[in-house]
Enzyme design. Structure first.
Site, PDB file in Angstrom:
ATOM      1  N   GLU A 112       0.832  -1.210   0.000  1.00  0.00           N
ATOM      2  CA  GLU A 112       0.000   0.000   0.000  1.00  0.00           C
ATOM      3  C   GLU A 112       0.865   1.257   0.000  1.00  0.00           C
ATOM      4  O   GLU A 112       0.560   2.241  -0.679  1.00  0.00           O
ATOM      5  CB  GLU A 112      -0.951  -0.024   1.208  1.00  0.00           C
ATOM      6  CG  GLU A 112      -1.990  -1.138   1.068  1.00  0.00           C
ATOM      7  CD  GLU A 112      -2.932  -1.231   2.258  1.00  0.00           C
ATOM      8  OE1 GLU A 112      -2.432  -1.476   3.376  1.00  0.00           O
ATOM      9  OE2 GLU A 112      -4.143  -1.051   2.077  1.00  0.00           O
ATOM     10  N   GLU A 127      -4.078  -9.484   3.996  1.00  0.00           N
ATOM     11  CA  GLU A 127      -4.907  -9.159   5.169  1.00  0.00           C
ATOM     12  C   GLU A 127      -6.069 -10.117   5.366  1.00  0.00           C
ATOM     13  O   GLU A 127      -6.483 -10.390   6.491  1.00  0.00           O
ATOM     14  CB  GLU A 127      -5.434  -7.723   5.061  1.00  0.00           C
ATOM     15  CG  GLU A 127      -4.376  -6.635   5.272  1.00  0.00           C
ATOM     16  CD  GLU A 127      -3.497  -6.380   4.058  1.00  0.00           C
ATOM     17  OE1 GLU A 127      -3.651  -7.099   3.029  1.00  0.00           O
ATOM     18  OE2 GLU A 127      -2.656  -5.475   4.137  1.00  0.00           O
TER      19      GLU A 127
END
Ligand code: NAI
Length: 697
Positions: free
Chosen positions: A105, A125
């Protein structure tokens, strides 16, 4: 400092430096932001490169910060990413080895990304019940396309950088760099130093030609595959938002979904399991740098059900194995099963023929103990009988070289007693594999009274090498897993006496999420195994009450799948469990003999009696120091007994229910005259935690 700053010509290089994988902890985030400010303020700097020191670009969030206020302290990851996007000078992420989660990210917040070939890229995640919460679900579709991004986000699986760079139209990587990454990144930074406007992923367009149909299709598919876990479907919704909403709205939506997932019991369970797995390797008095012994060759005694499977683990890891038996036929049979297992893998395309050949080539057999003298470790897997173990260990003591590790695969016997058969108890340890030993993840490592620290450290390291989850257990009858399962089985037996059928109990437990209910499990493992153990165990504990139904079943010769009859009927060669009239009649007759009028018992009572039996015994096990921590017990049950992952293990489940409620239920169970009131006295640890409003974790 957990990121370094240096000037390379007119390029500022910020290197994440937070071993082992440059997790984006508070100090690292702060250092990145400070580095960016410094670079903005320095007129000589024309471009910025962000990279990672050592073994990773970045593995993502710093797991050591999980659940602590530091994880959210400013600058949080979103702030760091905005700082990148707002930079007036181009930022190039130079990616290598591992770039995952928050690391990816962050890279997506940079203006450009270059990578060395083979770097592992992922948004994992979902594996801890979450979704990428720092823009991953909004930015990845913009650079990879909706479908590729969704696959990565929903699966959480890593993909190699060079594979991703081949995706048509991708904008994730501007360059794959062969050779030295830093030189390549610096050269790339020089190329783009004057390019304006600076490209930002957030400004890219994202669309799908059949968005509605595509997302409906994925919802159906993902929903069907992840029924106990909410996160995968939320990942789909977040990616769908990247198409449907403006970037900033999509970011807000991603945050909402992330926050909601954070508080689900499923995500808590997955995060618990993630941390618990890491905790298992930590043994307080055996530090990580404890020297280990070399294990280059293994001997296995007994080529039965367990011996063959145990041997396969080492063959798979390239460690030669010699198997010893009493008779040639037993050896031949054992080797044939090993080969058959490998052949099946080859047929399924999971193993190449040359690998099979290589593995079989390092397996040898013998009838003669003298052939074990060059083995560094021996694992005994003979009959579960102290007399037989005594003969074997006395012989091993004579033939094994000094310093060899002597391990027993016993599932219930006293490892200290076994050690005492030798003149080197410090070299003796238990390695309790689970059946099928080549498949099951769990390895209970039984630390005897006199087991040397380096022996324990060696076995833990070896266990990791053969890809097991190793959990240390002290010596007691049944160790962690089987000691607890005894209480679970006792409750299952009482339930039959009080009015349940095996089908009803199994269904309730399977609905709760167990891979198999207790009776189907008994049929698979062989009811005779438990029968044999009970004969010994209840001779030692004559006052302990248990239901005799399982013994009656065995007296009928109904051992389970292997005799095509157990708690259920079976068609020979098939595994489908068919409810059995003979068994219901047997249970009813037994009830009648005991003078018990059956009552209707609900699923909730079934589940709570069985699971809380595990919890109470588990608490005693922690109290006695048999397990190092409650989370170790959860790992035993998750990896060895088919306990549902979305519940995080029995102790984690008890925490979720609330220990106060668990104790209250135990008190109710204790009042049932057909149950065992003494057993339901809450273990001291459980009583204490419940009274203080605390939890096991
Ligand atoms: P098994 O009966 O399938 O195999 C035992 C093998 O040992 C037989 O092939 C037998 O010929 C051989 N053997 C017996 N005495 C011997 C001796 N003196 N020297 C050399 N070989 C000898 O038994 P299984 O199921 O493999 O169990 C072995 C051990 O593993 C037991 O201690 C058992 O409690 C433990 N265990 C079994 C599990 C299971 O699910 N079957 C699970 C975990 C542990």
């Amino acid at each position: 400092m957990s990121a370094n700053y240096e000037l390379r010509g007119n390029v500022a290089v910020i290197t994440l430096n937070n071993p082992p994988v440059n997790g984006l902890g508070y100090e690292t985030r702060k250092a990145v932001v400070e580095g960016l400010e410094r670079a903005q303020a320095d007129a000589a700097v024309k471009a910025i490169v962000i990279t990672g020191a050592g073994k990773a670009f970045s593995g993502g969030a710093d797991i050591r910060e999980f659940g602590s206020p530091k994880a959210l302290a400013e600058p949080n990851l979103l702030t760091v990413i905005s700082a990148c996007e707002l930079s007036s000078k181009p930022i190039v992420a130079a990616i290598h080895t591992v770039c995952m989660g928050g690391g990816l990210e962050l890279a997506l917040g940079c203006h450009y990304r270059v990578a060395s070939a083979g770097a592992l890229v992922a948004l994992p995640e979902v594996k801890i019940g979450l979704l990428p919460g720092a823009g991953g679900t909004q930015r990845l579709p913009r650079v990879l396309g909706v479908e590729n991004a969704l696959n990565m986000i929903v699966s959480g699986e890593p993909v190699k950088s060079d594979m991703l760079a081949m995706a048509p139209g991708q904008k994730l990587f501007q360059k794959i760099i062969e050779g030295d990454l830093m030189s390549g990144a610096l050269a790339f930074a020089a190329e783009v130093a004057d390019a304006r406007p600076l490209p930002r992923v957030r400004d890219l367009k994202v669309s799908h030609p059949n968005a509605d149909a595509y997302f409906q299709f994925t919802r159906n598919m993902v929903g069907g595959m992840s029924k106990n876990f909410p996160a995968p479907l939320k990942c789909v919704e977040a990616v769908a938002a990247s198409v449907r909403m403006k970037f900033d709205d999509g970011m807000k939506y991603e945050r909402e979904l992330f926050t909601a997932l954070m508080s689900t019991p499923e995500s808590k369970a997955l995060r618990h399991a993630f941390m618990a797995e890491r905790a298992t390797t930590k043994i307080p008095d055996v530090p990580a740098d404890t020297p280990v012994r070399t294990v280059a060759k293994i001997a296995v005694i007994g080529a039965g059900t367990m011996g063959g499977g145990i041997a396969m683990n080492f063959l798979n890891a390239g460690i030669p194995v010699v198997m010893l038996e009493m008779k040639q036929e037993a050896l031949d049979k054992g080797v044939a099963i090993v080969r058959k297992n490998y052949d099946a893998q080859v047929k399924k395309g999971k193993l190449k023929q040359d690998k099979l050949d290589a593995r079989m080539a390092i397996l040898s057999t013998t009838l003669n103990y003298a052939d074990l003298k060059d083995a560094d470790m021996v694992i005994e897997a003979v009959f579960e009988d102290m007399g037989v173990k005594e003969t074997v260990f006395k012989t091993l003591d004579e033939v094994m070289k000094p310093g060899a590790i002597l391990a027993s695969n016993t599932s219930t016997l006293d490892v200290d007693k076994i050690a005492a058969f030798t003149k080197r108890p410090q070299d003796v340890i238990g390695t309790h594999f689970f059946s099928p030993a080549n498949v099951m993840k769990l390895l209970e490592v039984i630390r005897g009274k006199e087991t040397a620290k380096d022996v324990l450290a060696t076995v833990m390291q070896l266990g990791k090498k053969i890809k097991k989850t190793c959990v240390v257990s002290g010596v007691c009858d049944g160790f962690i897993g089987n000691r607890m399962i005894e209480q679970y089985s006792r409750q299952a037996g009482f339930l039959l006496e009080e009015g349940c059928t095996p089908v009803q109990v199994d269904k309730a437990m399977e609905k709760f999420g167990m891979a198999m209910g207790p009776f189907r499990m008994g049929d698979l493992a062989g009811n005779d195994v438990g029968w044999y153990i009970r004969k010994r165990r209840y001779l030692e504990k004559p006052n302990l009450r248990y239901s005799k139904t399982a013994d009656l079943l065995c007296e009928l010769g109904r051992y389970g799948q292997k005799t095509s009859a157990g708690w259920y009927d079976y068609v020979p060669g098939k595994r489908d469990a068919i409810p059995s009239k003979i068994v219901t009649d047997m249970i009813e007759a037994h009830r009648l003999a005991l003078g018990i009028a059956p009552r209707k018992i609900g699923d909730e009572e079934i589940v709570h009696r069985l699971v809380y039996a595990l919890v109470n015994e588990g608490a005693k096990i922690v109290d006695e120091g048999i397990a190092l921590r409650a989370s170790d017990i959860d790992m035993v049950y998750l990896t060895g007994y088919g306990f549902p992952l979305h519940r995080g293990g029995p102790m984690c489940y008890a925490d979720t229910v609330g220990l106060f409620n668990v104790v209250a239920a135990m008190n109710r169970f204790a009042a049932n005259p057909l149950d065992d009131a003494a057993f339901w006295q809450p273990a001291p640890l459980l009583a204490k935690l419940a009274a203080e409003g605390r939890s096991f974790s």
